[in-house]
Design an enzyme around this catalytic site. Structure first.
Site, PDB file in Angstrom:
ATOM      1  CG  LEU A 471      -1.990  -1.059   1.331  1.00 55.35           C
ATOM      2  CD1 LEU A 471      -2.742  -0.928   2.646  1.00 55.35           C
ATOM      3  CD2 LEU A 471      -2.957  -0.976   0.163  1.00 55.35           C
ATOM      4  CB  CYS A 472       2.039   3.756  -1.915  1.00 55.86           C
ATOM      5  SG  CYS A 472       1.266   3.818  -3.555  1.00 55.86           S
TER       6      CYS A 472
END
Length: 568
Positions: A471-472
Site C-alpha cells: 500500500l502507498c
C-alpha cells in the site's frame, strides 16, 4: 541548513497526527472513490472543446449531446461525494466500535446523500429540484452532510438508540429497523440547519457557503495563496510527511470547483483563469512528483560523475516520468538532505508562479479537464489546457527552469558522493549516512546483505500460497515493490503473489491477503492499519525510505523481507 531542517522536524509528530485525521482521510478517500466519475466526465469535456483551439466548433446539437454525460456525472459530483465520504468515515468509525455493534455504511451513505439534497438542491417551480449546487459548488456541503450524518449514527449505535426486533426476525430486516432512528435524526438535523440558514441568509446551505468563502477562494488564487498552499506540499514531504494527505483534503473543494468553473468559462467562449486546480497540482507543482523532480533523474544520469548517482538516475527515470518519484526521493536521497532543501521547495513554487503569469498575463487558459495523476507532466499540461499553443511553450520553459534551479545543487551533491567514493566508501554506506538519522535502515541492510550472500533467497519458510498487498498513497509507488516481488517469485518458484493498492481503498479486499506492506509515504498510518490487520490475523510490515527503494530493486531481498515477516 541542518539547524533549519531540525527545527522543521520538531513539528513532524503534529503534522503526522493531522495526516491521520479520520475526517481529512474521509475527504481524500471519498474523492478517490469518485475518481472514475471525474476522469470519465473529462473525456467528453475534451472532445467537446479541444477542437475549438483549432478553429473548429461543434454544431450546438452535437455539443449538447457531448456535454450530457459530463453534466450527469460531474454535474452531480457533490451528491456522489456526500455518499463516498460518508462511507469512508463510517469505515474509520467502525474500527473504533465493537465488531458486533457496527454502523451500517449503506445507511449512512443514503442519509448523507439525502441530507445533501436538502441543503443543496432548491425546489424547481415546475416540480423536482434544481441542480446548480449538486456539482463541485456543493462539495463543502457534501462534507458537512457526511460528517454530521456519520457522527449521529455513531452516537446512536454506541448508545443503542435503536429499535430492537425479536431474535426470530431475519438480520436484514432487523437492520432496517435499527437504522430508522439514526437516519431520522440525521435528516432532521440537516434539515434544521437548512431552515436556519434559509431564514437568516435567504439561500440554501451550499450557496451560503460559496458566498461566505468566495473572498478566501479568491485570495488563495493569488501569488501568496499559491505559494503557501503548494510550498506546503514540498515542505511536508521533505521532512518525511506525505504532504498531499494534509494539503489536498483542505483544498479539494477549491481545486475541483475551479476545474468546473474553467470548463464553463471555456463553454461560454471566455478566458479560463482559475489557477488552483487539480491539474496545477499534478502537472505544474508536482511535475515528476513532489518537488518538481522530473528533471532530476536525467541530471543524475547525464550530468553526475559518481557511479552511484548515475545508477540512481537510470533506475528513477521511468517511474519519475509518470509522477512516481520515490526512487529518487529516497534513493538519492533528496528528502531530509540539506543539499536539496532549497530546490525541493523552490522549484514547485517557481513553477506555479510561471503558470499563473502565463494564465493572468499572457492569456493562456488554465486547466479545465481532470486527467489521471500518472499522466506525464508535460503531456498533462498540454491535454489539460486544451492543446493551447502556449502550453507547449510552458512545458518546455518549466523543464528548463527546473533544470537551472536543481543544477548547482545536483553538482554539489555529486561532488560529495565522488569524495565518498574516493575514500573507499560503498554506495550503501554513503546512503546510510544520509538517511540514518531519520530512516531506520538497519533491518533492511541486514536483509539485503543476507540476500546477496546466498545463491538463492531463503523462501523455504513460505510453503503455502501467500498473498501480499503493498500500500502507498496513490497506488503508483506500491506497484514498484509488487512488481519486484512477482518477478522474483516467478524466477525462484516462491508461492508469493503481490498486488499494489492505495491506502484507504484497501478495506474491501484486505481479508484476501496474508501480509500487508506499507510504503514509506503511508508508514505513519501503521498503528491504524495494525488495528485492522490484527482483527483479521494478517501480518503487517512498514518500510522506510531507502529500505523500500532497495527492496524494489532487489527481488531476492524483497522475497527475503516477506519471509522475515512470518518468522516467530
Amino acid at each position: 541548513m541542518n539547524t533549519l531542517i531540525a527545527q522543521i522536524e520538531k513539528g513532524k509528530p503534529f503534522f503526522e497526527k493531522i495526516s491521520r485525521n479520520i475526517y481529512l482521510r474521509a475527504i481524500r478517500d471519498g474523492f478517490i472513490s469518485a475518481m472514475p466519475v471525474i476522469l470519465f466526465s473529462s473525456i467528453f469535456l475534451l472532445i467537446a472543446y479541444v477542437p475549438n483551439i483549432f478553429g473548429f466548433t461543434w454544431p450546438k446539437g452535437i455539443e449538447n449531446m457531448l456535454m450530457t454525460p459530463y453534466n450527469y456525472t460531474m454535474g452531480i459530483i457533490g451528491f456522489l461525494v456526500a455518499g463516498t465520504t460518508a462511507k469512508s468515515l463510517t469505515d474509520s468509525m467502525n474500527r473504533q466500535l465493537e465488531k458486533t455493534n457496527q454502523i451500517n455504511f449503506i445507511s449512512t451513505m443514503l442519509a448523507s446523500m439525502a441530507g445533501f439534497l436538502i441543503m443543496a438542491a432548491d425546489p424547481a417551480k415546475e416540480g423536482g429540484f434544481l441542480s446548480a449546487f449538486m456539482g463541485t459548488k456543493g462539495l463543502l456541503t457534501a462534507f458537512i452532510a457526511a460528517f454530521i450524518t456519520v457522527n449521529v449514527y455513531k452516537i446512536c449505535v454506541k448508545n443503542n438508540v435503536t429499535i430492537r426486533m425479536p431474535e426470530e426476525v431475519p438480520p436484514n430486516i432487523s437492520q432496517v429497523f435499527k437504522d430508522i432512528f439514526p437516519f431520522a435524526f440525521s435528516i432532521i438535523i440537516l434539515y434544521a440547519i437548512q431552515l436556519a440558514i434559509k431564514a437568516v441568509i435567504g439561500v440554501n446551505v451550499a450557496q451560503s457557503i460559496g458566498t461566505l468563502l468566495a473572498p478566501l477562494f479568491s485570495a488563495a488564487d493569488g501569488y501568496l495563496g499559491i505559494t503557501i498552499i503548494f510550498g506546503a506540499y514540498a515542505l511536508f514531504w521533505f521532512v518525511g510527511i506525505h504532504g498531499p494527505s494534509i494539503v489536498e483534503p483542505a483544498i479539494a473543494a477549491i481545486t475541483y470547483s475551479n476545474v468546473e468553473l474553467n470548463a464553463h468559462l471555456i463553454h461560454a467562449g471566455q478566458h479560463a483563469d482559475k489557477v488552483i486546480t487539480s491539474g496545477t497540482q499534478m502537472f505544474i507543482v508536482t511535475m515528476g512528483g513532489t518537488g518538481a523532480t522530473l528533471v532530476v533523474p536525467f541530471m543524475f544520469m547525464w550530468l553526475c560523475k559518481s557511479k552511484r548517482n548515475k545508477a540512481i538516475g537510470r533506475a528513477s527515470v521511468v517511474p519519475t516520468f509518470f509522477g512516481v518519484n520515490e526512487p529518487i526521493l529516497f534513493g538519492a536521497p533528496i528528502v531530509l538532505n540539506p543539499v536539496f532543501f532549497i530546490p525541493f521547495i523552490l522549484a514547485p513554487i517557481v513553477n506555479v508562479w510561471i503558470f499563473k503569469f502565463f494564465v493572468d498575463t499572457l492569456g493562456m487558459n488554465s486547466f479545465f479537464a481532470n486527467l489521471p495523476w500518472t499522466t506525464p507532466g508535460p503531456i498533462g499540461i498540454v491535454l489539460g489546457t486544451g492543446f493551447a499553443v502556449l502550453s507547449f511553450v510552458l512545458a518546455a520553459l518549466l523543464i528548463l527552469v527546473d533544470t537551472v534551479i536543481y543544477y548547482p545543487f545536483v553538482k554539489v551533491y555529486d561532488e560529495q558522493i565522488l569524495a565518498e567514493e574516493a575514500e573507499g566508501k560503498s554506495s550503501s554506506d554513503a546512503l546510510k549516512e544520509k538517511v540514518a538519522a531519520n530512516f531506520d535502515t538497519k533491518k533492511a541492510d541486514a536483509i539485503l546483505e543476507g540476500a546477496e550472500s546466498k545463491e538463492e533467497p531463503a523462501t523455504h519458510a513460505i510453503t503455502e500460497e501467500t498473498n501480499v498487498l503493498v500500500l502507498c498513497a496513490g497506488g503508483g509507488t506500491s506497484g514498484l515493490l509488487a512488481n519486484a516481488l512477482n518477478k522474483a517469485a516467478e524466477e525462484y518458484g516462491a508461492p508469493v503473489k503481490a498486488a499494489a493498492g492505495s491506502y484507504g481503498a484497501h478495506r474491501e479486499i484486505l481479508d484476501q491477503y496474508q501480509l500487508v506492506i506499507l510504503a514509506p509515504q503511508v508508514a505513519s498510518n501503521y498503528e491504524d492499519m495494525k488495528a485492522e490487520t490484527d482483527k483479521l490475523g494478517i501480518k503487517l510490515a512498514k518500510t522506510e525510505g531507502a529500505q523500500y527503494i532497495g527492496l524494489t530493486r532487489d527481488g531476492k531481498g524483497a522475497l527475503a523481507f516477506v519471509e522475515e515477516q512470518f518468522k516467530d
